[in-house]
Design an enzyme around this catalytic site. Structure first.
Site, short mmCIF file in Angstrom:
data_model
loop_
_atom_site.label_atom_id
_atom_site.label_comp_id
_atom_site.label_asym_id
_atom_site.label_seq_id
_atom_site.Cartn_x
_atom_site.Cartn_y
_atom_site.Cartn_z
N GLY A 51 3.41 5.42 4.74
CA GLY A 51 2.88 6.09 5.87
C GLY A 51 1.41 5.42 6.45
N SER A 95 -5.90 3.23 -17.56
CA SER A 95 -7.00 3.68 -16.90
C SER A 95 -7.74 4.98 -17.12
CB SER A 95 -6.63 3.67 -15.21
OG SER A 95 -6.00 4.58 -14.88
N LYS A 121 -8.37 5.71 -5.65
CA LYS A 121 -8.92 6.63 -6.59
C LYS A 121 -10.47 7.42 -5.93
CE LYS A 121 -7.33 4.43 -10.68
NZ LYS A 121 -7.57 3.72 -11.77
N GLY A 173 1.33 2.60 7.89
CA GLY A 173 1.37 1.73 9.21
C GLY A 173 1.94 0.50 8.93
N GLY A 185 0.89 -1.18 0.09
CA GLY A 185 0.18 0.08 -0.18
C GLY A 185 0.86 1.12 -0.01
N PRO A 186 0.38 2.40 0.02
CA PRO A 186 1.00 3.64 -0.04
C PRO A 186 1.81 3.79 1.43
CG PRO A 186 -1.50 4.10 0.34
CD PRO A 186 -1.25 2.68 0.02
N THR A 203 4.83 -1.07 8.55
CA THR A 203 6.18 -1.58 9.08
C THR A 203 5.85 -1.55 10.59
OG1 THR A 203 7.52 -0.52 7.62
CG2 THR A 203 8.37 -1.26 9.70
#
Length: 819
Positions: free
Chosen positions: A383, A707, A750, A385, A380-381, A387
């Site tokens: 920041g 897309s 999105k 969480g 996922g993107p 890790t």
């Protein structure tokens, strides 16, 4: 009463004449009884008996008065019984007569009597036990072999040879016994003498005494003698082999002692401090057989190395690595699901899929007790969480926690280690992390697995991870430095990635993928209140000021106008920045001018907002359509701009740093618009007189992907028709040459980007409805979805009938009209 075994062999009566008369004497009736311990007296045999029991002494003293008096001798079953009864004596015994009584000097009341066995008898009743034992006995006749019986004579000859061989092998029997056997002329006396004198078990002897036929008794003693002879030969063989082994061991021992003494003189003794420490550590380990074998072999190499040589330190480092690894040493799991759920919820807001997967693993582990750990990849993107979630999982299960960052790893040896032949060799990161964990079942975070460099001159680190992350192989992971298999099957591996498209397919196939999506504003507000603000207040020393609080509007302003991200990393930095400025004000002025941080205080302390929540640009211009894009940092909105310029026509210009796939989507969209000019009520000759330019803003940022297909098609159609695009509308979807709309990915990100931009209407492929159904309602609030199958459906919804202000009229040249 006990028998003196050694003197028995010298007390042999050899009878001339008919022995049967001696053995057929009949004395049945009431007789004195002498009970013996561990002595079976046979007919015709002379044997010494040691007398010590009071009743037996009384009997012997009585018999002194009657020379040639007859009594009966029976052996007792339990030698420890002091006053035996009828049931304590064997049923069969012999008549006997005293030949001589011997006083034993210095033995107290003990005396030794020499007795001669007569015929067999059977005990029927005990009459009295005091002052000595008396009972009723009856004669047990024996069957003698016929004169000249060849079978009996052959058996006796064989018996004589076997007995001589047995005596020769048995060191406990004196040599005079062999002499006695060779000189006994009577076959019957020889048979009974061997039955009585050989050191067989007492139960074997009583069975022989009970045999009526002397021929059968001869066969019986032969069987026993052959059995004992084979056993004795086997013992002798074992003793010989053992003596040879001991001799060899003694030789090796003496040589080792000499080596030890020499090495001690050289200062490299067997019990050097390093060796002693290694052995002590190894004894504490729960190691397997393979480890013990390798460790013993490697530690012996220390003895042949000079402590001053480089090889000695290399070998010592290797052994220290071996004993510091956790071989089958596991921490005990805490499988309390309620406790684990509480810890996971406390440390991280949301992430329901990940938490559910960890609880499933714990539930199955509690039922099976032994389970291969799953290989999980959280993607996922940045920041969000991923890790830090590993620490919470380790805490919830009470396991050790280790983390390895794989970003930029370009050497395969970083994973597998170096061979010991290289200078400075060391284990790979996997083994070093296991050494650091001190447990065979830690939670192991493989951070940034998508950043591993592939196919370098130093090997392929990504391929080296295949063995680590394969549940079918990692129970025997081979590190080049250890040069032996290490079990990683109990390790709970959790990999993290931002973009799984850069991970090699074979490696991706071995992991269980769990998407960790970006957060919506409502989730970020909760995360800030529960985690970020308390953490940053402590970091800046503002936790002592309990009165200082953030209101919801202030937190929301930071999120919407000072950050642009899917995660919360920038949000954490902005909160930290705000609290630092508050700390400065408090220290400088002595107190804060406010106790609650509202939107006004946020702007005062952080300055003017760099971002605006509503970045939707409206629909006042033709050819501008809002698209939705996915990036590694989350979702974004994307503007597609199309303009037409008069010229020779047929020219398509694409700008905005577009990739090949996006360029192809633009060409497809244009061709579809040309083919369906009638549907748009436009003159197809426009394309021959006007050039088309498609641009995607923020030209410095590379953009690619399919897309944006329907967005480009709608942008071209709006530019040519000068029709407005429906307000607050965005779209995403791939198109084909036939105009069919295909599904795309990254739907949740999105949607979040659309909500941040104030979009209320979203168009997407009908097949993407299944993705919407899996997204919680909180993400969908305030947005309407419209599912389409082809570009015509998109135009019907997105293009309004209203023309834009100052609409352009696309004129056709006169020569074209004349034609």
């Amino acid at each position: 009463m006990k028998r003196n075994q050694n003197s028995a062999f010298s007390m042999i009566a050899d009878y001339e004449g008919d022995v049967t008369k001696l053995l057929e004497e009949n004395h049945e009736g009431k007789l004195p009884i002498l009970a013996t311990r561990n002595l079976i007296l046979f007919p015709g045999i002379v044997s010494p008996i040691l007398i010590g029991r009071e009743a037996s002494l009384n009997l012997i003293n009585k018999l002194k008065e009657k020379p040639n008096a007859v009594f009966a001798v029976f052996c007792q079953k339990d030698a420890d019984k002091e006053e035996p009864g009828k049931d304590d004596l064997y049923e069969y015994g012999v008549y006997a007569r005293i030949i001589r009584i011997l006083e034993i000097p210095g033995s107290g009341n003990n005396i030794s009597v020499i007795v001669q066995g007569l015929g067999r008898c059977r005990l029927t009743e005990i009459k009295k036990t005091r002052p000595y034992m008396e009972g009723m006995v009856e004669t047990a006749a024996e069957e003698f072999p016929d004169n000249g019986d060849k079978i009996f004579e052959a058996a006796i000859d064989d018996l004589r040879k076997c007995a001589a061989g047995y005596i020769k092998l048995n060191e406990d029997i004196p040599d005079e016994a062999q002499f006695a056997i060779q000189n006994i002329t009577s076959s019957i006396i020889l048979l009974n003498f061997i039955c009585s004198s050989m050191p067989f078990d007492i139960t074997d002897k009583i069975e022989l005494l009970e045999v009526k036929s002397l021929k059968d008794r001869a066969f019986g003693i032969l069987r026993i003698l052959n059995r004992e002879l084979q056993l004795l030969e086997l013992k002798q063989d074992i003793r010989t082999k053992t003596r040879e082994d001991i001799d060899e061991q003694q030789r090796e021992y003496f040589l080792q002692q000499q080596i030890k003494n020499i090495k001690e003189e050289l200062g490299n003794g067997e019990m050097s401090p390093e060796r002693k420490e290694l052995i002590e550590k190894a004894e504490e380990k729960m190691y397997n057989e393979n480890f013990a074998k390798v460790f013993g072999k490697e530690i012996d190499k220390l003895d042949i190395l000079n402590p001053q040589s480089p090889e000695y330190s290399i070998q010592l480092n290797y052994l220290q690595t071996l004993v510091s690894l956790p071989w089958d040493e596991c921490t005990e799991d805490d499988l309390n699901l309620k406790r684990a759920q509480k810890i996971l919820d406390k440390d991280h807001y949301g992430m329901e899929k990940v938490k559910e997967r960890i609880l499933e693993y714990m539930a199955v582990l509690s039922l099976r007790k032994d389970l291969k750990s799953p290989i999980i990849c959280l993607y996922g993107p940045p920041g969000v969480g991923k890790t830090s979630l590993g620490k919470s999982i380790a805490k919830s299960m009470k396991r050790k926690y280790v983390r390895v960052s794989l970003g930029g790893v370009h050497d395969e040896a970083e994973i597998r280690g170096h061979r010991r032949t290289y200078i400075g060799a060391m284990p790979g990161r996997i083994i070093k992390s296991m050494q650091k964990a001190g447990s065979s079942n830690p939670v192991f975070i493989l951070d940034e697995i998508d950043k591993v460099t592939q196919n370098t001159v130093n090997g392929d680190p990504a391929s080296a991870l295949l063995e680590v992350l394969d549940p079918e192989q990692n129970n025997a992971f081979h590190d080049n430095y250890l040069d032996m298999d290490y079990d990683l099957s109990k390790v709970l591996f959790i990999a993290t990635a931002n973009d799984i498209t850069t991970i090699p397919r074979p490696l991706l196939d071995r992991m269980e993928l769990i998407e960790v999506s970006g957060y919506i504003t409502e989730e970020k507000i909760e995360i800030a209140k529960r985690h970020l603000i308390p953490k940053e207040k402590e970091n800046t020393g503002m936790d002592t000021d309990k009165a200082l609080t953030f209101n919801k509007a202030g937190i929301e302003k930071i999120i919407e106008q000072y950050t642009r991200e899917s995660g919360v990393r920038q949000l954490e930095k902005q909160i930290n920045k705000l609290l630092r400025k508050a700390a400065l004000m408090k220290v400088r002025d002595g107190k804060l001018p406010f106790t609650k941080i509202t939107p006004a205080e946020v702007e005062t302390m952080l300055g003017k907002a760099p971002f605006s929540r509503d970045i939707y640009q409206g629909n006042e211009y033709a050819g501008i359509v809002t698209g939705l894009a996915w990036t590694s940092v989350g979702g974004e909105i994307l503007f597609i701009e199309t303009s037409l310029s008069k010229g020779k026509g047929g020219k398509l210009t694409l700008t905005g740093n577009l990739g090949d796939v996006m360029k192809e989507s633009a060409m497809l969209a244009l061709e579809y618009v040309k083919a369906h000019a009638d549907d748009l009520n436009i003159d197809y000759r426009i394309f021959d007189n006007w050039n088309i330019h498609i641009h995607v803003p923020e030209g410095a940022t590379p953009k690619d992907g399919p897309s944006a297909g329907i967005t480009i098609a709608t942008s071209i159609a709006s530019a040519i028709t000068q029709r407005k695009v429906r307000k607050n509308t965005a779209m995403t979807g791939e198109i084909t040459l036939r105009g069919k709309v295909l599904p795309v990915g990254g739907i949740k990100e999105k949607i979040l980007a659309a909500k941040r931009a104030g979009i209320t209407e979203i168009l997407m492929c009908k097949d993407n409805k299944k993705d919407i159904d899996e997204i919680p309602d909180i993400y969908l609030k305030g947005v309407s979805f419209h599912y389409v199958e082809n570009v015509g459906d998109v135009w019907n919804f997105a293009l309004t009938d209203e023309k834009v202000k100052n609409a352009v009229t696309f004129e056709i040249e006169e020569k074209e009209q004349k034609q």
